[in-house]
Design an enzyme around this catalytic site. Structure first.
Site, mmCIF file in Angstrom:
data_model
loop_
_atom_site.group_PDB
_atom_site.id
_atom_site.type_symbol
_atom_site.label_atom_id
_atom_site.label_comp_id
_atom_site.label_asym_id
_atom_site.label_seq_id
_atom_site.Cartn_x
_atom_site.Cartn_y
_atom_site.Cartn_z
ATOM 1 N N SER A 110 0.816 -1.222 0.000
ATOM 2 C CA SER A 110 0.000 0.000 0.000
ATOM 3 C C SER A 110 0.848 1.270 0.000
ATOM 4 O O SER A 110 0.377 2.324 -0.423
ATOM 5 C CB SER A 110 -0.938 0.023 1.205
ATOM 6 O OG SER A 110 -1.931 -0.960 1.040
ATOM 7 N N GLU A 277 -10.343 6.829 2.421
ATOM 8 C CA GLU A 277 -9.940 5.435 2.272
ATOM 9 C C GLU A 277 -10.838 4.465 3.034
ATOM 10 O O GLU A 277 -11.072 4.628 4.236
ATOM 11 C CB GLU A 277 -8.497 5.221 2.766
ATOM 12 C CG GLU A 277 -8.008 3.802 2.475
ATOM 13 C CD GLU A 277 -6.779 3.359 3.263
ATOM 14 O OE1 GLU A 277 -6.508 3.951 4.318
ATOM 15 O OE2 GLU A 277 -6.111 2.423 2.811
ATOM 16 N N HIS A 286 -7.103 -9.899 3.706
ATOM 17 C CA HIS A 286 -5.952 -10.585 4.311
ATOM 18 C C HIS A 286 -6.437 -11.706 5.230
ATOM 19 O O HIS A 286 -5.832 -12.776 5.286
ATOM 20 C CB HIS A 286 -5.105 -9.618 5.151
ATOM 21 C CG HIS A 286 -4.108 -8.824 4.366
ATOM 22 N ND1 HIS A 286 -3.002 -9.389 3.788
ATOM 23 C CD2 HIS A 286 -4.048 -7.498 4.080
ATOM 24 C CE1 HIS A 286 -2.297 -8.438 3.167
ATOM 25 N NE2 HIS A 286 -2.924 -7.283 3.327
ATOM 26 N N ASP A 324 -5.432 0.516 -4.461
ATOM 27 C CA ASP A 324 -3.971 0.535 -4.598
ATOM 28 C C ASP A 324 -3.438 -0.799 -5.116
ATOM 29 O O ASP A 324 -2.357 -0.879 -5.679
ATOM 30 C CB ASP A 324 -3.314 0.921 -3.264
ATOM 31 C CG ASP A 324 -3.883 0.143 -2.079
ATOM 32 O OD1 ASP A 324 -4.824 -0.672 -2.265
ATOM 33 O OD2 ASP A 324 -3.392 0.352 -0.950
ATOM 34 N N HIS A 325 -4.216 -1.863 -4.893
ATOM 35 C CA HIS A 325 -3.843 -3.228 -5.329
ATOM 36 C C HIS A 325 -5.007 -4.132 -4.973
ATOM 37 O O HIS A 325 -5.951 -3.698 -4.300
ATOM 38 C CB HIS A 325 -2.570 -3.704 -4.617
ATOM 39 C CG HIS A 325 -2.670 -3.629 -3.126
ATOM 40 N ND1 HIS A 325 -3.423 -4.519 -2.384
ATOM 41 C CD2 HIS A 325 -2.189 -2.727 -2.247
ATOM 42 C CE1 HIS A 325 -3.364 -4.169 -1.111
ATOM 43 N NE2 HIS A 325 -2.636 -3.077 -0.999
ATOM 44 N N HIS A 350 -1.360 -9.801 -0.903
ATOM 45 C CA HIS A 350 -1.756 -9.011 -2.072
ATOM 46 C C HIS A 350 -1.526 -9.818 -3.344
ATOM 47 O O HIS A 350 -0.713 -10.736 -3.353
ATOM 48 C CB HIS A 350 -0.929 -7.725 -2.159
ATOM 49 C CG HIS A 350 -1.088 -6.841 -0.965
ATOM 50 N ND1 HIS A 350 -0.345 -5.707 -0.775
ATOM 51 C CD2 HIS A 350 -1.917 -6.933 0.106
ATOM 52 C CE1 HIS A 350 -0.697 -5.134 0.358
ATOM 53 N NE2 HIS A 350 -1.645 -5.863 0.914
HETATM 54 MG MG MG Z 1 -4.424 1.381 3.418
HETATM 55 ZN ZN ZN Z 2 -2.660 -5.265 2.573
#
Ligand code: MG
Ligand code: ZN
Length: 388
Positions: A110, A277, A286, A324-325, A350
């Site tokens: 991130s 965010e 995760h 972001d991913h 990720h």
């Molecule tokens: Mg973050």
């Molecule tokens: Zn992460």
């Protein structure tokens, strides 16, 4: 004539098949299937129809950038399924994909993912607002400040965590939370709302950044109610010592925080930049936790709704939603029309896949296509009408 008849016959058959399919769906053929055992939302939510942006200008006075940390396309579809097919995501007409590779890793974290978006450079995993050589790079938030705009950051993590940090701080490592907190004082950001009080008040070096913030004119709020009651111009809301809890425990935070930030920032006639965010989409993935994932997605989508409602009324605001991913290598393996989501994960970390970009408002067309994550920065600079 014969050929025409065959064509007509084919057309009739084709239309017939299509209408049967459409009919099946409408009549709830899938709903009549045995309900899928999965996870569903405790409460589905209403989605207001946002009218299409019809303005002619290509430059935006305000930009609201919403980042779903770790949010891939399947996460978005899980959110759509969970709210029974109706979300704010589906109201965007300008949609693209961002490629997330960092300077030193095919799969980003991130910090590098955030810095690519905030400053337009590919940096190494773990780096905050610095390039791959460690040199500080100017962020869109700092450029907006230089141009007289107001700025804000909202997160459902600590405000010193990688994603918000990459818009305001310049540090070699995302783990330097106390140093990142100090960087907030080097800017003129108007509002920030999240966790992370301890990096300002209970620091290893003993410095009291809270009184420094007060000296700079900030009202400090250590709880959401005080933050929401605030009527002034500069707000530092650090409403958790470290991170806010997951959606089931923290409840309503992201939506009111987004509204309050817009209210504070919109006082500036020159406009504003706000980053919001949905931090814990990543953490749910995760944890391979589908139940939390759809809860965080619903929370994030409702915040998107607040941004869109403001933008629809304002007419000068560009809303961008991206990630972001991707996290979890997530798939919606099954689901049903009643909001049940059966998710499956291929990873606890990720993944390298590209992530969606949604845009609404002046300059939104520019966000279509498939491009590097660093382009998001240049597209925002362009949308503001700033020189690169
Ligand atoms: Mg973050
Ligand atoms: Zn992460």
């Amino acid at each position: 004539m014969k050929i025409f008849r065959i064509q007509l016959m084919i057309a009739v058959l084709f239309l017939g098949a299509f209408s049967i399919q459409a009919q099946d769906f409408k009549d709830g053929k899938y709903a009549k299937e045995k309900a899928v055992e999965g996870y569903s939302l405790d409460h589905s939510y209403d989605v207001k129809k946002i009218s299409e942006y019809k303005g002619k200008q290509t430059h935006a006075k305000n930009i609201i950038l919403l980042i779903g940390d770790g949010m891939g396309s399947s996460h978005v579809f899980a959110g759509i399924t969970a709210n029974k097919g109706n979300t704010y995501f589906q109201q965007f007409l300008n949609i693209g994909y961002s490629k997330t590779q960092s300077a030193n890793k095919y799969t980003t974290d991130s910090a590098a993912g955030g810095t690519a978006i905030s400053a337009g450079v590919k940096t190494n995993n773990g780096s905050i607002g610095v390039d791959a050589e460690g040199k500080a790079v100017k962020t869109i938030l700092e450029i907006a400040e230089e141009n007289g705009k107001s700025t804000g950051l909202v997160a459902t993590s600590s405000i010193t965590h990688a994603t918000p940090a990459s818009f305001i701080a310049h540090q070699a490592s995302r783990k330097m939370y106390d140093e990142i907190a100090e960087d907030f004082l080097k800017t003129d950001i108007e509002v920030f709302i999240g966790g992370g009080m301890m990096n300002f008040s209970k620091r290893k070096d003993g410095k009291d950044l809270i009184s420094e913030l007060e000296k700079k004119g900030y009202k400090i709020a250590d709880n959401l109610k005080d933050a929401m009651d605030f009527k002034g111009d500069k707000l530092a809301a650090l409403i958790y010592d470290k991170h806010p809890e997951g959606i089931d425990k923290r409840g309503e935070m992201l939506v009111p925080a987004t509204d309050k930030s817009i209210e504070i920032l919109n006082k500036n006639k020159k406009g504003f930049f706000l980053m919001v965010e949905g931090s814990q989409i990543d953490w749910a993935a995760h944890g391979n936790n589908t139940e939390q994932l759809i809860g965080e997605l619903a929370d994030f989508d409702r915040a998107i709704g607040e941004a869109l409602k403001f933008a629809e009324k304002d007419g000068n605001t560009l809303v961008i939603v991206t990630a972001d991913h991707e996290t979890g290598g997530f798939a919606v393996k099954n689901g049903d029309n009643n909001g049940s989501v059966k998710g499956e994960f291929t990873s606890k970390g990720h993944t390298a896949t590209m992530v969606p970009v949604f845009a609404y408002g002046p300059g939104a067309e520019d966000f279509r296509g498939i491009y590097e994550n660093t382009e998001l920065f240049y597209k925002m600079v362009e949308a503001f009408g700033f020189k690169k």
